[in-house]
Design an enzyme around this catalytic site. Structure first.
Site, PDB file in Angstrom:
ATOM      1  N   ASP A  79       0.785  -1.229   0.000  1.00 32.21           N
ATOM      2  CA  ASP A  79       0.000   0.000   0.000  1.00 32.21           C
ATOM      3  C   ASP A  79       0.822   1.286   0.000  1.00 32.21           C
ATOM      4  OD1 ASP A  79       1.063  -0.006   2.565  1.00 32.21           O
ATOM      5  OD2 ASP A  79      -0.781  -0.679   3.514  1.00 32.21           O
ATOM      6  N   GLU A 119      -0.218  -9.144  -1.172  1.00 36.58           N
ATOM      7  CA  GLU A 119      -0.860  -8.603   0.022  1.00 36.58           C
ATOM      8  C   GLU A 119      -2.108  -7.808  -0.344  1.00 36.58           C
ATOM      9  OE1 GLU A 119       1.335  -7.398   3.959  1.00 36.58           O
ATOM     10  OE2 GLU A 119       0.632  -5.546   3.030  1.00 36.58           O
ATOM     11  N   GLU A 159      -2.487   4.952   3.001  1.00 33.58           N
ATOM     12  CA  GLU A 159      -2.354   3.556   2.574  1.00 33.58           C
ATOM     13  C   GLU A 159      -3.680   2.879   2.242  1.00 33.58           C
ATOM     14  OE1 GLU A 159       1.344   4.532   4.952  1.00 33.58           O
ATOM     15  OE2 GLU A 159      -0.816   4.913   5.178  1.00 33.58           O
ATOM     16  N   HIS A 169       5.686   4.574  14.835  1.00 31.76           N
ATOM     17  CA  HIS A 169       6.139   5.420  13.735  1.00 31.76           C
ATOM     18  C   HIS A 169       5.012   5.960  12.846  1.00 31.76           C
ATOM     19  CE1 HIS A 169       5.447   1.601  11.679  1.00 31.76           C
ATOM     20  NE2 HIS A 169       5.318   2.302  10.571  1.00 31.76           N
ATOM     21  N   ARG A 171       2.276   7.888  10.830  1.00 28.40           N
ATOM     22  CA  ARG A 171       2.019   9.325  10.769  1.00 28.40           C
ATOM     23  C   ARG A 171       0.678   9.710  11.361  1.00 28.40           C
ATOM     24  NH1 ARG A 171       2.021   7.857   5.345  1.00 28.40           N
ATOM     25  NH2 ARG A 171       4.059   8.754   4.996  1.00 28.40           N
ATOM     26  N   HIS A 186      12.355   5.180  14.993  1.00 26.62           N
ATOM     27  CA  HIS A 186      12.215   5.549  13.583  1.00 26.62           C
ATOM     28  C   HIS A 186      12.964   6.845  13.305  1.00 26.62           C
ATOM     29  CE1 HIS A 186      10.123   6.624   9.802  1.00 26.62           C
ATOM     30  NE2 HIS A 186       9.870   5.329   9.712  1.00 26.62           N
TER      31      HIS A 186
END
Length: 384
Positions: free
Chosen positions: A99, A121, A135, A212, A214, A244
């Protein structure tokens, strides 16, 4: 027999960690395929750490990464560069994963050039367009365009069927992350850094932690305060956190989690170090998608610090606790796992719902069947 030209494209560390075994599976079948690996460089150092761990060398690196890159820059640059690459190499099929913006841009370029797209996936969904962002929309778009959809589990299959994808285009393969984890796990492993080699896994309940995403940036303060409180109140707990590289992540980690003798803040780890750390830990705390798969390989309970997940299988199986991003919820759920032996034992004795270590080979065989290169039938993964 005419070989088919296969182009595999990825650009980030998470993609590489799940796709290197796929690259190797295709390159092992030289009787069927001429395989080329293109990396976009959406990640740079972290990407090559994983490639080196698997001994995989890309045929082409588009080197798109720059400082403070925006989603618009990454997507448009990948689209333009992949358009040129596809016109030059003219593959019979383009294989993408997951993604990311690399996946989105490469798929769009493949569609523009009328090249068959294969999505590894496929079918993961939170059913929330902004979690994870961007994503969720990326993976929906790729699934709509793809000619072959490799769904890890039956949950993913049903997501695709509910969206009108034809059943004959979907194959249940299991998760390639399981293949990768099993390949990376080593008995009596020696880590690449002394801090990990000196850990006392018998004295402490080691918690491997990552954070990590966002969409969690605004929640890091509460998340990290919960973790510090857990360590303060449990003298037998030690947290290992490979931080990260994001400046926002590093800022909050430094402000809240530093200067504690039982919180180890490290640079991002190589994949073999990370996999073997998870396999030796007591439990995992993370907002990661991939770690949900990896912790189930090694039967490690996980506290998932997110409001949603595109992989509910481990939660339904009982191996992962969806704690949300609230400070109190993260603290309470982690304390419960640390102190309730029955809860811990239930979570650490769950059949892996994600795979059996054969996903990459299935994918190569399904592509060969698609092109009529083999009559051999390979069984789908029998997920829960």
């Amino acid at each position: 027999m005419n070989k088919k030209k296969v182009m595999i494209v990825f650009g980030t560390r998470p993609e590489a960690s799940k796709m290197c075994t796929v690259v190797k599976a295709f390159k092992n079948h030289t009787e069927w395929f001429e395989t080329q690996l293109v990396v976009t460089g959406q990640h740079k150092e972290q990407l090559y750490q994983v490639l080196d761990s698997f001994g995989v060398i890309p045929d082409l690196d588009l080197e798109i990464m720059k400082e403070n890159q925006s989603l618009a820059y990454v997507t448009s640059t990948i689209l333009q560069k992949m358009d040129s690459v596809l016109k030059t190499f003219n593959p019979d099929i383009l294989i993408v994963h997951g993604d990311t913006q690399t996946t989105f841009g490469a798929t769009l370029a493949g569609y523009f050039n009328k090249i068959a797209v294969c999505h590894v996936e496929a079918g993961l969904r939170t059913h929330n367009n902004y979690s994870p962002w961007p994503e969720e929309i990326n993976r929906k778009f790729v699934d709509d365009v793809a000619d072959l959809l490799f769904a890890p589990t039956k949950v993913n299959l049903h997501n695709l069927l509910n969206e009108g994808i034809k059943r004959e285009h979907i194959y249940i393969t299991g998760q390639t992350a399981v293949d990768a984890s099993l390949e990376m796990k080593v008995q009596n492993y020696t880590y690449s850094i002394d801090e990990l080699n000196n850990l006392n896994f018998e004295k402490y309940k080691i918690i491997t932690m990552t954070a990590h995403r966002r969409e969690n940036y605004e929640h890091f303060e509460g998340m990290f305060k919960a973790i510090r409180k857990i360590v303060d109140e449990n003298k037998d707990v030690l947290v290992v956190y490979p931080v990260h590289l994001s400046p926002i992540v590093r800022k909050w980690a430094s402000e809240i989690l530093s200067n504690h003798d039982r919180i180890m803040l490290l640079a991002p780890l190589d994949l073999p170090d990370m996999i073997n750390l998870i396999s030796n830990s007591y439990m995992v705390m993370s907002d990661s998608g991939g770690l949900q798969e990896e912790c189930t390989v090694f039967n490690k309970p996980m506290v998932l610090m997110r409001d949603t997940t595109e992989q509910p299988e481990a939660i339904e199986a009982g191996a992962v606790c969806l704690a949300g991003v609230d400070e109190a919820s993260i603290y309470e759920n982690t304390q419960r796992i640390l102190h309730d032996v029955d809860v811990y034992n239930r979570m650490s004795n769950v059949k892996n719902p994600f795979g059996d270590g054969k996903a990459s080979e299935r994918i190569a065989h399904y592509v060969a069947q698609y092109f009529g290169l083999t009559d051999h039938i390979i069984e789908a993964f029998d997920s829960l």
